[in-house]
Design a protein around this motif. Structure first.
Motif, PDB file in Angstrom:
ATOM      1  N   LYS A 129       0.756  -1.202   0.058  1.00 53.59           N
ATOM      2  CA  LYS A 129      -0.094  -0.033   0.063  1.00 53.59           C
ATOM      3  C   LYS A 129       1.090   1.214  -0.143  1.00 53.59           C
ATOM      4  O   LYS A 129       0.740   2.267  -0.741  1.00 53.59           O
ATOM      5  CB  LYS A 129      -0.869   0.076   1.311  1.00 53.59           C
ATOM      6  N   VAL A 130       1.782   1.353   0.916  1.00 52.34           N
ATOM      7  CA  VAL A 130       2.738   2.420   0.989  1.00 52.34           C
ATOM      8  C   VAL A 130       3.693   2.776  -0.376  1.00 52.34           C
ATOM      9  O   VAL A 130       3.819   3.652  -0.926  1.00 52.34           O
ATOM     10  CB  VAL A 130       3.581   2.381   2.145  1.00 52.34           C
ATOM     11  N   ILE A 131       4.155   1.465  -1.076  1.00 55.32           N
ATOM     12  CA  ILE A 131       4.917   1.562  -2.165  1.00 55.32           C
ATOM     13  C   ILE A 131       3.925   2.190  -3.299  1.00 55.32           C
ATOM     14  O   ILE A 131       4.584   3.129  -4.174  1.00 55.32           O
ATOM     15  CB  ILE A 131       5.513   0.489  -2.610  1.00 55.32           C
ATOM     16  N   GLU A 132       2.664   1.762  -3.431  1.00 54.38           N
ATOM     17  CA  GLU A 132       1.879   2.257  -4.449  1.00 54.38           C
ATOM     18  C   GLU A 132       1.421   3.714  -4.226  1.00 54.38           C
ATOM     19  O   GLU A 132       1.445   4.447  -5.203  1.00 54.38           O
ATOM     20  CB  GLU A 132       0.365   1.379  -4.225  1.00 54.38           C
ATOM     21  N   LYS A 133       1.330   4.290  -2.890  1.00 53.44           N
ATOM     22  CA  LYS A 133       1.002   5.531  -2.373  1.00 53.44           C
ATOM     23  C   LYS A 133       2.022   6.512  -3.008  1.00 53.44           C
ATOM     24  O   LYS A 133       1.753   7.425  -3.452  1.00 53.44           O
ATOM     25  CB  LYS A 133       1.058   5.656  -1.081  1.00 53.44           C
ATOM     26  N   HIS A 134       3.392   5.948  -2.783  1.00 55.59           N
ATOM     27  CA  HIS A 134       4.485   6.909  -3.362  1.00 55.59           C
ATOM     28  C   HIS A 134       4.943   6.397  -4.755  1.00 55.59           C
ATOM     29  O   HIS A 134       6.072   6.681  -5.119  1.00 55.59           O
ATOM     30  CB  HIS A 134       5.673   6.544  -2.501  1.00 55.59           C
ATOM     31  N   GLN A 135       4.179   5.793  -5.669  1.00 59.32           N
ATOM     32  CA  GLN A 135       4.293   5.480  -7.025  1.00 59.32           C
ATOM     33  C   GLN A 135       5.788   4.675  -7.046  1.00 59.32           C
ATOM     34  O   GLN A 135       6.255   5.124  -8.176  1.00 59.32           O
ATOM     35  CB  GLN A 135       4.326   6.693  -7.782  1.00 59.32           C
ATOM     36  N   GLY A 136       6.062   3.922  -6.289  1.00 67.45           N
ATOM     37  CA  GLY A 136       7.249   3.025  -6.507  1.00 67.45           C
ATOM     38  C   GLY A 136       8.385   3.563  -5.819  1.00 67.45           C
ATOM     39  O   GLY A 136       9.559   3.102  -6.112  1.00 67.45           O
ATOM     40  N   ASN A 137       8.370   4.993  -5.286  1.00 69.02           N
ATOM     41  CA  ASN A 137       9.522   5.796  -4.817  1.00 69.02           C
ATOM     42  C   ASN A 137       9.983   4.916  -3.473  1.00 69.02           C
ATOM     43  O   ASN A 137       9.291   5.054  -2.451  1.00 69.02           O
ATOM     44  CB  ASN A 137       9.488   7.040  -4.695  1.00 69.02           C
ATOM     45  N   ILE A 138      11.072   4.032  -3.481  1.00 68.82           N
ATOM     46  CA  ILE A 138      11.470   3.249  -2.373  1.00 68.82           C
ATOM     47  C   ILE A 138      12.012   4.165  -1.070  1.00 68.82           C
ATOM     48  O   ILE A 138      11.719   3.715  -0.040  1.00 68.82           O
ATOM     49  CB  ILE A 138      12.463   2.064  -2.705  1.00 68.82           C
ATOM     50  N   THR A 139      12.521   5.570  -1.334  1.00 71.42           N
ATOM     51  CA  THR A 139      13.131   6.000  -0.563  1.00 71.42           C
ATOM     52  C   THR A 139      12.106   6.674   0.391  1.00 71.42           C
ATOM     53  O   THR A 139      12.082   6.652   1.735  1.00 71.42           O
ATOM     54  CB  THR A 139      13.934   7.125  -1.176  1.00 71.42           C
ATOM     55  N   ARG A 140      11.169   7.099  -0.308  1.00 71.85           N
ATOM     56  CA  ARG A 140       9.794   7.547   0.336  1.00 71.85           C
ATOM     57  C   ARG A 140       9.054   6.674   1.155  1.00 71.85           C
ATOM     58  O   ARG A 140       8.581   6.980   2.238  1.00 71.85           O
ATOM     59  CB  ARG A 140       8.914   8.528  -0.640  1.00 71.85           C
ATOM     60  N   ALA A 141       9.067   5.530   0.393  1.00 70.56           N
ATOM     61  CA  ALA A 141       7.932   4.589   1.144  1.00 70.56           C
ATOM     62  C   ALA A 141       8.697   3.927   2.289  1.00 70.56           C
ATOM     63  O   ALA A 141       8.295   3.726   3.521  1.00 70.56           O
ATOM     64  CB  ALA A 141       7.987   3.131   0.191  1.00 70.56           C
TER      65      ALA A 141
END
Length: 452
Positions: free
Chosen positions: A420-432
């Motif tokens: 859910k968090v990865i999708e929220k940040h559109q795949g941005n691993i650093t932000r997730a």
């Protein structure tokens, strides 16, 4: 400096050996001093200048350290650090001799030696004496590290160093390591740096041979010796004569096969199936297995007398997960190969891709990494490989991170939250990772664990 100008000290408690070396070197060098008691080394260094010392590994002296050679090597290096020390060892102590190289020894010779080999070693050391080109530690640009033998980690440098020292000998070698670590590459490197490098290198996967094929494949057969024997055939032992024979997966052969192999290795001759004629063979034997040595030592599985026969020296290749940044070094190597092969202009890896590589445990080792990079290069449409391009093989099932079953309710919740968090940040691993309170490396571990 030439050998004629060299002053040499030989320290060994075997009087016969001292006499033999004195006879060999007395006309070749400026000065030779022999000493059977190593406790006189300090006194001798106060009286004479020595360019080279030949030092035995073991003594029966007042110093009882278990490896007296290292003790006296350290003593010499404290007295005169610039002195070149050649250790004298037996085959059974080669591992200990290799250790002395890290303690400052310049080389070692294995007894019983050939006089020509000993003279060549001393002459070469005298020639290089004082030269800035002379190095007593491994060089990262060493020729032993070929295109497929890359590594800068300490564990690999130690292994390359050992390979360089034992390759020129005829010692039988057992290579241990997990599947995919590169045992065949190490065996080829040993052959290429041996004195047999212009002779045949023959590889046999003995673990794949059936009982009926084992003797025919290794020892050969005569026409008519069995149903399909339509002509005489030379076995792999004969094919490797004067060269190197590499027996891969030696740990998988049966006890009956082991007995036949042991007989040939003991007698150094083969008898083809259907023949009574014994044919002498001269081979350098290298064996490899993915079976741990402790498991191999179980006599219900493997004969101990055969282990001793094939294991004069053992080389353990570390798994990729223990090699640190070598993962990136190898990944760049394969990226370059496959970018050229598939005519793609891919310049490297993004930071996230590197983190993903470093956080993965690679149960398939270098082989799995190679296939992963090839697949990524083929599928990528970018000028840099992204973390999303790196898809690890589902074939490998050795997953040390999954100590707990991944289908528990708690694990399902964690996987769902991460997705859910990865999708929220559109795949941005650093932000997730930041939102989840994890480091990027920790997040990549969970992504690998849950096969996200």
């Amino acid at each position: 400096m030439t050998l004629k100008n060299a002053s040499i000290l030989v320290v060994d408690d075997d009087v016969d050996m001292l006499t033999a070396i004195h006879m060999l070197l007395k006309t070749e060098v400026k000065q030779i001093v022999t000493e059977k008691n190593p406790e006189n080394i300090r006194s001798l260094f106060s009286q004479y200048h020595f360019d080279i010392v030949l030092l035995d590994m073991n003594f029966t002296s007042a110093i009882n350290t278990g490896n007296e050679g290292i003790f006296w090597l350290r003593t010499i290096k404290e007295l005169k650090p610039e002195t070149d020390v050649i250790m004298i060892t037996a085959y059974g102590a080669i591992d200990l001799a290799v250790r002395t190289l890290k303690e400052g020894a310049s080389d070692f010779i294995v007894k019983p030696w050939h006089n020509e080999r000993l003279l060549t070693t001393i002459k070469e050391m005298a020639r290089k004496k004082g030269s800035q080109e002379y190095k007593s530690s491994i060089n990262p640009d060493s020729t032993i590290i070929g295109k497929e033998l890359l590594g800068e980690s300490e564990i690999m440098r130690d292994m390359f160093f050992k390979v360089e020292k034992i390759a020129p000998t005829d010692a039988n070698i057992l290579i241990l390591g997990e599947n995919g670590t590169g045992k065949d590459g190490i065996a080829r490197a040993i052959h290429q740096h041996s004195r047999r490098n212009n002779k045949p290198y023959i590889k046999v996967d003995v673990g794949a041979l059936t009982e009926t094929l084992f003797e025919s494949e290794l020892f050969g057969h005569k026409k008519g010796s069995f149903t399909d024997a339509r002509e005489d055939r030379v076995g792999r032992f004969e094919s490797a004569d004067n060269g190197t024979l590499f027996l891969d997966e030696i740990g998988n052969i049966s006890l009956q096969q082991q007995a036949k192999l042991l007989t040939v290795l003991q007698n150094r001759q083969v008898t083809r199936l259907g023949s009574n004629e014994a044919i002498p063979v001269d081979i350098r034997l290298i064996c490899a297995t993915n079976v741990p040595l402790a498991e191999l030592a179980n006599e219900n599985r493997f004969r101990k007398d055969l282990i001793y026969r094939i294991n004069t020296v053992e080389i353990v290749i570390p798994p990729l997960r223990k090699r640190g940044n070598d993962i990136i070094l190898l990944a760049e190597h394969y990226r370059n190969i496959y970018s050229n092969k598939y005519m793609k202009n891919i310049g490297g890896f993004t930071g996230d891709a590197r983190d993903k590589l470093l956080s993965y445990h690679f149960p398939g080792n270098v082989r799995e990494l190679q296939y992963t990079i090839e697949r990524a290069v083929i599928m990528s449409d970018n000028d840099m490989l992204q973390a999303s391009d790196l898809i690890f093989s589902p074939i490998e099932s050795n997953m040390p991170e999954t100590a707990e079953p991944v289908d528990t309710n708690l694990s399902k919740m964690e996987k769902h939250t991460i997705l859910k968090v990865i999708e929220k940040h559109q795949g941005n691993i650093t932000r997730a990772a930041k939102e989840l309170g994890l480091t990027r490396t920790a997040l990549y571990r969970r992504i690998s664990k849950y096969d996200i």
